[in-house]
Design a protein around this motif. Structure first.
Motif, mmCIF file in Angstrom:
data_model
loop_
_atom_site.group_PDB
_atom_site.id
_atom_site.type_symbol
_atom_site.label_atom_id
_atom_site.label_comp_id
_atom_site.label_asym_id
_atom_site.label_seq_id
_atom_site.Cartn_x
_atom_site.Cartn_y
_atom_site.Cartn_z
ATOM 1 N N GLU A 111 0.830 -1.208 0.000
ATOM 2 C CA GLU A 111 0.000 0.000 0.000
ATOM 3 C C GLU A 111 0.865 1.259 0.000
ATOM 4 O OE1 GLU A 111 -2.557 -0.210 3.343
ATOM 5 O OE2 GLU A 111 -3.680 -1.953 2.618
ATOM 6 N N VAL A 112 1.918 1.242 0.798
ATOM 7 C CA VAL A 112 2.815 2.394 0.875
ATOM 8 C C VAL A 112 3.496 2.641 -0.468
ATOM 9 C CG1 VAL A 112 5.009 3.148 1.851
ATOM 10 C CG2 VAL A 112 3.210 2.291 3.356
ATOM 11 N N ILE A 113 3.966 1.576 -1.086
ATOM 12 C CA ILE A 113 4.670 1.711 -2.368
ATOM 13 C C ILE A 113 3.725 2.194 -3.457
ATOM 14 C CG2 ILE A 113 5.853 0.409 -4.172
ATOM 15 C CD1 ILE A 113 7.020 -1.343 -1.927
ATOM 16 N N ALA A 114 2.499 1.647 -3.470
ATOM 17 C CA ALA A 114 1.531 2.039 -4.496
ATOM 18 C C ALA A 114 1.139 3.509 -4.384
ATOM 19 C CB ALA A 114 0.294 1.153 -4.395
ATOM 20 N N ALA A 115 1.143 4.053 -3.172
ATOM 21 C CA ALA A 115 0.748 5.440 -2.962
ATOM 22 C C ALA A 115 1.903 6.422 -3.082
ATOM 23 C CB ALA A 115 0.095 5.594 -1.578
ATOM 24 N N ALA A 161 13.713 5.140 2.387
ATOM 25 C CA ALA A 161 13.527 6.041 3.523
ATOM 26 C C ALA A 161 12.120 6.634 3.524
ATOM 27 C CB ALA A 161 14.575 7.146 3.488
ATOM 28 N N GLU A 162 11.649 6.999 2.337
ATOM 29 C CA GLU A 162 10.301 7.552 2.234
ATOM 30 C C GLU A 162 9.251 6.495 2.559
ATOM 31 O OE1 GLU A 162 7.502 8.987 -1.445
ATOM 32 O OE2 GLU A 162 9.532 9.817 -1.340
ATOM 33 N N TRP A 163 9.442 5.288 2.029
ATOM 34 C CA TRP A 163 8.478 4.212 2.297
ATOM 35 C C TRP A 163 8.483 3.819 3.762
ATOM 36 C CZ3 TRP A 163 10.691 1.202 -2.445
ATOM 37 C CH2 TRP A 163 10.200 1.766 -3.621
ATOM 38 N N ALA A 164 9.650 3.828 4.402
ATOM 39 C CA ALA A 164 9.737 3.445 5.811
ATOM 40 C C ALA A 164 8.946 4.420 6.683
ATOM 41 C CB ALA A 164 11.194 3.389 6.250
ATOM 42 N N ARG A 165 9.051 5.707 6.381
ATOM 43 C CA ARG A 165 8.270 6.686 7.143
ATOM 44 C C ARG A 165 6.774 6.442 6.972
ATOM 45 N NH1 ARG A 165 12.059 10.303 4.879
ATOM 46 N NH2 ARG A 165 10.468 10.964 3.380
ATOM 47 N N ALA A 166 6.353 6.209 5.738
ATOM 48 C CA ALA A 166 4.932 5.968 5.481
ATOM 49 C C ALA A 166 4.480 4.641 6.093
ATOM 50 C CB ALA A 166 4.673 5.974 3.978
ATOM 51 N N TYR A 167 5.351 3.653 6.092
ATOM 52 C CA TYR A 167 5.007 2.346 6.668
ATOM 53 C C TYR A 167 4.746 2.462 8.170
ATOM 54 C CZ TYR A 167 5.835 -2.363 8.506
ATOM 55 O OH TYR A 167 5.735 -3.542 9.193
ATOM 56 N N LEU A 168 5.602 3.180 8.878
ATOM 57 C CA LEU A 168 5.413 3.373 10.312
ATOM 58 C C LEU A 168 4.108 4.118 10.587
ATOM 59 C CD1 LEU A 168 8.978 4.283 11.652
ATOM 60 C CD2 LEU A 168 7.642 2.225 12.144
#
Length: 372
Positions: A111-115, A161-168
Motif C-alpha cells: 500500500e505504501v509503495i503504491a501510494a 527512507a520515504e516508504w519506511a516513514r509511510a510504513y510506520l
C-alpha cells in the motif's frame, strides 16, 4: 528503477565475547534436568534447533531412557515471539498492541509503495515490498533505521527512507516482527512474563545490536545468559572456481557423491553386514530459494541417476540427500489447481491457466472425461 535490500556497512563489537561460555555437554546436562532447571536454548535458525534437539535426544537414548522431557530448544525469533504471546495472553499484563503477521506487513508495504511517487517506476511492486520487509528487518537489527535520513544516498535509498516513514505511519501502534525484540525487552521487568532461569545462546557467530540489547535486558532481570559455540574441527579450505553457477553445482554434487562413496567403502570394509550410516555432508547454496529446482535436478542426476528416468520417482530408492528449503505451497499441483478454481470463480482467468485447469486430474470427473 531497481530496488535491492539495503545491507548494513558497519563494524560492530559482538556481545558474544561478554557472555560466560558453557560447553555443549553442560548444556545437555541442564536440559536433562527438565523443567526444574528452566533452561532455554536459542539458535540462529530452525534447522540448527532441530539438529540440536536430535543430538540431545540421542544422548537420552544412549543413557538408556525410554522417555524424557522435551528440550526447550527454539530459534531466537521464536523465543521472542513466545515471550510476546505469553505477555499478550497473561491476565496480569497490560493490554498490548497487535503483532502484524508477515502477510499484513507485506500488504502494508504494498500500500505504501503504491501510494508513493516511485510506484510508476517499479516493474514488480510485490517483489519490492518483500525486499522492503528484509531491508526493514536489517535496519532494525543493526540500528541503522535512521541512517538514511541523515546520509545522502541513491534513488533506492531515498525511496526506502520515504516508504519506511509511510510504513510506520500506516502501521500505527501495531508491532511488526522487526521491532518485536525491542517491545519484548521492555516487558521483561513484568512478573507476569515467564522467563527461563538460564538462557543459552547456541551457534551464533555474531549478534546484531538489537539481539545483544535483548540479551542484556534478560540478564538485567536475573536470567543467566551464556554462550555455547559449535565445536569445530581443524580443516584445510580449498577454493575451486568454475565458469558458471551450474558448473559449480555439478562440481559440488560430484564432490558430495565422491565423499559418500568413500564413506560407504570404508564402512563396508569395517563391517559388511552392518547397515550403512550416511555421513553428514553439507553444501551451502546462498540463493537456494531461487535455484531450488535446479539444485534438485543437478543433485538428483549426479547422486541418483535413476530418478531422472521416466517413472524413476516411484521405482528408485529414496534420494540420499535433502534440501533444507521446502517447496512453496503454490508449487504443489493440487494447491495450484485449487487456487485456479478460486480465480475462475471470481472472474476471467488467463487462457493458459484455464487450459491447465481443464486437464487437471484433481477436478471431479477428470478420469472419466479425459478421453471425451
Amino acid at each position: 528503477m531497481t530496488f535491492g535490500a539495503i545491507m548494513p556497512r558497519m563494524s560492530v563489537l559482538s556481545v558474544l565475547s561478554d557472555l560466560p561460555p558453557i560447553r555443549k555437554s553442560a548444556v545437555f546436562e541442564c536440559l536433562a534436568a527438565g523443567a526444574q532447571a528452566r533452561t532455554t536454548v536459542v539458535t540462529p535458525n530452525r534447522r540448527l534447533a532441530q539438529e540440536l534437539v536430535r543430538a540431545f535426544d540421542a544422548t537420552r537414548v544412549a543413557a538408556g531412557l525410554q522417555a524424557w522431557e522435551a528440550a526447550d530448544i527454539i530459534p531466537f525469533n521464536a523465543f521472542v515471539e513466545r515471550c510476546w504471546e505469553a505477555a499478550t495472553y497473561s491476565d496480569r499484563a497490560a493490554p498490548l498492541p497487535s503483532l502484524l503477521s508477515t502477510a499484513q506487513e507485506q500488504a502494508l508495504w504494498e500500500e505504501v509503495i503504491a501510494a508513493s511517487r516511485w510506484s510508476g517506476e517499479l516493474l514488480a511492486p510485490a517483489r519490492t515490498a518483500a525486499q522492503c520487509q528484509d531491508a526493514w528487518k536489517l535496519a532494525q537489527a543493526w540500528r541503522i533505521d535512521g541512517a538514511l535520513e541523515v546520509f545522502p544516498g541513491n534513488d533506492d535509498a531515498l525511496a526506502f527512507a520515504e516508504w519506511a516513514r509511510a510504513y510506520l505511519k500506516r502501521a500505527g501502534g501495531d508491532i511488526d516482527a522487526a521491532r518485536l525484540p525491542d517491545a519484548v525487552a521492555g516487558l521483561l521487568a513484568n512478573d507476569a512474563l515467564p522467563k527461563p532461569q538460564t538462557l543459552v545462546v547456541y551457534g551464533f557467530e555474531i549478534l546484531p545490536p538489537q539481539s545483544g540489547e535483548f540479551l542484556r535486558a534478560c540478564a538485567a532481570q536475573g536470567v543467566t545468559v551464556a554462550v555455547c559455540r559449535i565445536e569445530r574441527e581443524a580443516v584445510t579450505p580449498v577454493r575451486v572456481m568454475r565458469a558458471s553457477a551450474t558448473e559449480e553445482l555439478e562440481t559440488a554434487a560430484c564432490w558430495a557423491r565422491t565423499r559418500l562413496e568413500q564413506a560407504h567403502a570404508r564402512f563396508s570394509a569395517d563391517d559388511p553386514d552392518a547397515p550403512f550410516v550416511y555421513p553428514r555432508i553439507g553444501v551451502v547454496v546462498p540463493d537456494l530459494q531461487q535455484r531450488r529446482r535446479e539444485v534438485q535436478r543437478v543433485f538428483s542426476r549426479v547422486m541418483a541417476p535413476a530418478w531422472t528416468l521416466p517413472g524413476g520417482t516411484s521405482t528408485a530408492p529414496a534420494l540420499p540427500f535433502n534440501l533444507s528449503l521446502g517447496m512453496p505451497l503454490i508449487d504443489f499441483p493440487i494447491v495450484h489447481a485449487a487456487l485456479a478454481v478460486l480465480a475462475l470463480a471470481m472472474g476471467e482467468i488467463d487462457f493458459t491457466l484455464l487450459s491447465r485447469l481443464l486437464r487437471s486430474p484433481f477436478i471431479g470427473g477428470a478420469q472419466s472425461e479425459c478421453t471425451r
